[in-house]
Design a protein around this motif. Structure first.
Motif, mmCIF file in Angstrom:
data_model
loop_
_atom_site.group_PDB
_atom_site.id
_atom_site.type_symbol
_atom_site.label_atom_id
_atom_site.label_comp_id
_atom_site.label_asym_id
_atom_site.label_seq_id
_atom_site.Cartn_x
_atom_site.Cartn_y
_atom_site.Cartn_z
ATOM 1 N N SER A 34 13.503 18.058 -36.957
ATOM 2 C CA SER A 34 12.095 18.309 -37.290
ATOM 3 C C SER A 34 11.666 19.662 -36.728
ATOM 4 O O SER A 34 11.992 20.006 -35.588
ATOM 5 C CB SER A 34 11.203 17.197 -36.734
ATOM 6 N N TYR A 35 10.932 20.408 -37.554
ATOM 7 C CA TYR A 35 10.507 21.764 -37.190
ATOM 8 C C TYR A 35 9.004 21.923 -37.396
ATOM 9 O O TYR A 35 8.464 21.490 -38.408
ATOM 10 C CB TYR A 35 11.230 22.805 -38.051
ATOM 11 N N LEU A 36 8.370 22.571 -36.430
ATOM 12 C CA LEU A 36 6.961 22.921 -36.540
ATOM 13 C C LEU A 36 6.854 24.434 -36.647
ATOM 14 O O LEU A 36 7.343 25.158 -35.771
ATOM 15 C CB LEU A 36 6.197 22.428 -35.306
ATOM 16 N N ILE A 37 6.254 24.919 -37.726
ATOM 17 C CA ILE A 37 6.047 26.352 -37.917
ATOM 18 C C ILE A 37 4.595 26.669 -37.600
ATOM 19 O O ILE A 37 3.670 26.156 -38.250
ATOM 20 C CB ILE A 37 6.378 26.784 -39.354
ATOM 21 N N LEU A 38 4.391 27.504 -36.606
ATOM 22 C CA LEU A 38 3.057 27.896 -36.172
ATOM 23 C C LEU A 38 2.787 29.347 -36.551
ATOM 24 O O LEU A 38 3.708 30.171 -36.614
ATOM 25 C CB LEU A 38 2.919 27.739 -34.660
ATOM 26 N N GLY A 39 1.518 29.665 -36.769
ATOM 27 C CA GLY A 39 1.146 31.033 -37.095
ATOM 28 C C GLY A 39 -0.268 31.093 -37.612
ATOM 29 O O GLY A 39 -0.805 30.098 -38.113
ATOM 30 N N SER A 40 -0.883 32.250 -37.500
ATOM 31 C CA SER A 40 -2.261 32.418 -37.947
ATOM 32 C C SER A 40 -2.327 32.469 -39.468
ATOM 33 O O SER A 40 -1.314 32.642 -40.152
ATOM 34 C CB SER A 40 -2.846 33.704 -37.363
ATOM 35 N N ALA A 161 5.755 19.921 -45.309
ATOM 36 C CA ALA A 161 4.357 19.513 -45.145
ATOM 37 C C ALA A 161 3.511 20.725 -44.778
ATOM 38 O O ALA A 161 3.738 21.359 -43.748
ATOM 39 C CB ALA A 161 4.237 18.437 -44.077
ATOM 40 N N ASP A 162 2.549 21.051 -45.638
ATOM 41 C CA ASP A 162 1.699 22.228 -45.463
ATOM 42 C C ASP A 162 0.358 21.817 -44.847
ATOM 43 O O ASP A 162 -0.477 21.216 -45.509
ATOM 44 C CB ASP A 162 1.479 22.900 -46.821
ATOM 45 N N GLU A 163 0.183 22.131 -43.570
ATOM 46 C CA GLU A 163 -1.055 21.786 -42.847
ATOM 47 C C GLU A 163 -1.462 20.328 -43.112
ATOM 48 O O GLU A 163 -2.566 20.058 -43.584
ATOM 49 C CB GLU A 163 -2.184 22.730 -43.265
ATOM 50 N N PRO A 164 -0.589 19.376 -42.824
ATOM 51 C CA PRO A 164 -0.895 17.982 -43.172
ATOM 52 C C PRO A 164 -2.076 17.387 -42.433
ATOM 53 O O PRO A 164 -2.556 16.317 -42.798
ATOM 54 C CB PRO A 164 0.405 17.249 -42.792
ATOM 55 N N THR A 165 -2.560 18.080 -41.382
ATOM 56 C CA THR A 165 -3.722 17.572 -40.650
ATOM 57 C C THR A 165 -4.932 18.493 -40.776
ATOM 58 O O THR A 165 -5.926 18.310 -40.091
ATOM 59 C CB THR A 165 -3.388 17.408 -39.158
ATOM 60 N N LEU A 189 12.741 17.874 -41.669
ATOM 61 C CA LEU A 189 11.284 17.945 -41.780
ATOM 62 C C LEU A 189 10.796 19.310 -41.320
ATOM 63 O O LEU A 189 11.095 19.737 -40.197
ATOM 64 C CB LEU A 189 10.634 16.851 -40.931
ATOM 65 N N ILE A 190 10.043 20.005 -42.193
ATOM 66 C CA ILE A 190 9.457 21.305 -41.849
ATOM 67 C C ILE A 190 7.945 21.197 -42.055
ATOM 68 O O ILE A 190 7.480 20.982 -43.170
ATOM 69 C CB ILE A 190 10.025 22.432 -42.719
ATOM 70 N N VAL A 191 7.209 21.323 -40.963
ATOM 71 C CA VAL A 191 5.749 21.188 -41.002
ATOM 72 C C VAL A 191 5.106 22.516 -40.630
ATOM 73 O O VAL A 191 5.446 23.121 -39.603
ATOM 74 C CB VAL A 191 5.269 20.096 -40.024
ATOM 75 N N VAL A 192 4.182 22.965 -41.449
ATOM 76 C CA VAL A 192 3.398 24.168 -41.184
ATOM 77 C C VAL A 192 2.064 23.751 -40.577
ATOM 78 O O VAL A 192 1.421 22.818 -41.061
ATOM 79 C CB VAL A 192 3.163 24.954 -42.494
ATOM 80 N N SER A 193 1.665 24.427 -39.503
ATOM 81 C CA SER A 193 0.397 24.095 -38.861
ATOM 82 C C SER A 193 -0.084 25.274 -38.036
ATOM 83 O O SER A 193 0.647 26.246 -37.827
ATOM 84 C CB SER A 193 0.561 22.862 -37.966
ATOM 85 N N HIS A 194 -1.318 25.181 -37.572
ATOM 86 C CA HIS A 194 -1.818 26.146 -36.591
ATOM 87 C C HIS A 194 -2.165 25.415 -35.291
ATOM 88 O O HIS A 194 -2.748 25.982 -34.384
ATOM 89 C CB HIS A 194 -3.058 26.861 -37.140
ATOM 90 N N GLU A 195 -1.780 24.143 -35.218
ATOM 91 C CA GLU A 195 -2.135 23.292 -34.086
ATOM 92 C C GLU A 195 -1.044 23.294 -33.010
ATOM 93 O O GLU A 195 0.009 22.680 -33.159
ATOM 94 C CB GLU A 195 -2.368 21.855 -34.573
ATOM 95 N N PHE A 202 7.931 17.760 -31.937
ATOM 96 C CA PHE A 202 8.980 18.279 -32.821
ATOM 97 C C PHE A 202 10.230 18.716 -32.050
ATOM 98 O O PHE A 202 10.173 19.077 -30.882
ATOM 99 C CB PHE A 202 8.438 19.460 -33.639
ATOM 100 N N ASP A 203 11.356 18.687 -32.772
ATOM 101 C CA ASP A 203 12.617 19.128 -32.172
ATOM 102 C C ASP A 203 12.592 20.617 -31.850
ATOM 103 O O ASP A 203 13.078 21.041 -30.802
ATOM 104 C CB ASP A 203 13.793 18.835 -33.123
ATOM 105 N N GLU A 204 12.068 21.417 -32.779
ATOM 106 C CA GLU A 204 12.024 22.863 -32.570
ATOM 107 C C GLU A 204 10.719 23.439 -33.105
ATOM 108 O O GLU A 204 10.127 22.896 -34.048
ATOM 109 C CB GLU A 204 13.211 23.556 -33.261
#
Length: 214
Positions: A34-40, A161-165, A189-195, A202-204
């Protein structure tokens, strides 16, 4: 569920008509993690998901799906790969308000997707009692769970998942993330968020910088 899809990107770029060029670092998403991608906003997070899914084509560089370069795939092949292997959870849900929950999932039958597990997913996500309710009568959290159920009913090996929350309050948002991570076990799982608060789940974590102007 098929074996989890591994994703790699190399020298990836996307150009826009306003002469903005978004460049990405080389990225590796190992199968089953599982991956969380953060960024403005504006750094290209959603664009990256769309390119991985084959909805958009990169203007430079490459995307490898299980070792296969998508540049060598026709759009029809990309669409077929997405239908068979990818569960995409959109930021704005992309549900049809005047249709019921179950009908919003069963619409996937038009793409020859087996939706026989729909009831089980709705049960797992705690909204089985809403199956025959129209989308317009649901709360934001309930709609997000419907979107998750629709994405996972095909047992995808890659979940995006694009900004699922993005449309949910803090408490519901964390609950949805936990539900998604639990339901996505065995897939990539690749989730995009700013949170930032979701980092521990997440794993990474991958951080994307701002956009570069040409």
């Amino acid at each position: 569920m098929a074996a989890a899809v591994a994703v790699e990107t190399h020298d990836l770029q996307k150009h826009y008509k306003n002469e903005t060029v978004i460049t990405y670092p080389d990225l590796t998403f190992a199968g089953g993690k599982s991956y969380l991608i953060l960024g403005s906003s504006g750094c290209g997070k959603s664009t990256l998901l769309n390119m991985i899914a084959g909805v958009l084509s990169p203007d430079g560089g490459s995307i490898m799906l299980d070792g296969r370069d998508t540049a060598g795939m026709t759009q029809k092949e990309k669409d077929l790969f997405r239908i068979r292997n990818v569960g995409y959870i959109y930021q704005d849900f992309k549900l049809i308000d005047e249709m019921t929950v179950i009908d919003n999932i069963n619409v996937l039958k038009l793409e020859r997707v087996d939706t026989s597990a729909a009831g089980a997913w709705l049960e797992r996500l705690g909204i089985a009692d809403k199956a025959n309710k129209k989308i317009k009568h649901l709360s934001g959290g309930q709609k997000q769970r419907v979107a998750i159920a629709r994405a996972l009913v095909k047992s995808p090996s890659l979940i995006l998942a694009d900004e699922p929350t993005g449309n949910l309050n803090a408490a519901i948002g964390e609950s949805v993330v936990r539900d998604l991570l639990d339901a996505a076990k065995g897939a990539t799982l690749i989730v995009v968020s700013h949170e930032e608060k979701f980092i521990p789940y997440f794993d990474e974590v991958i951080r994307l910088g701002g956009q570069n102007n040409a």
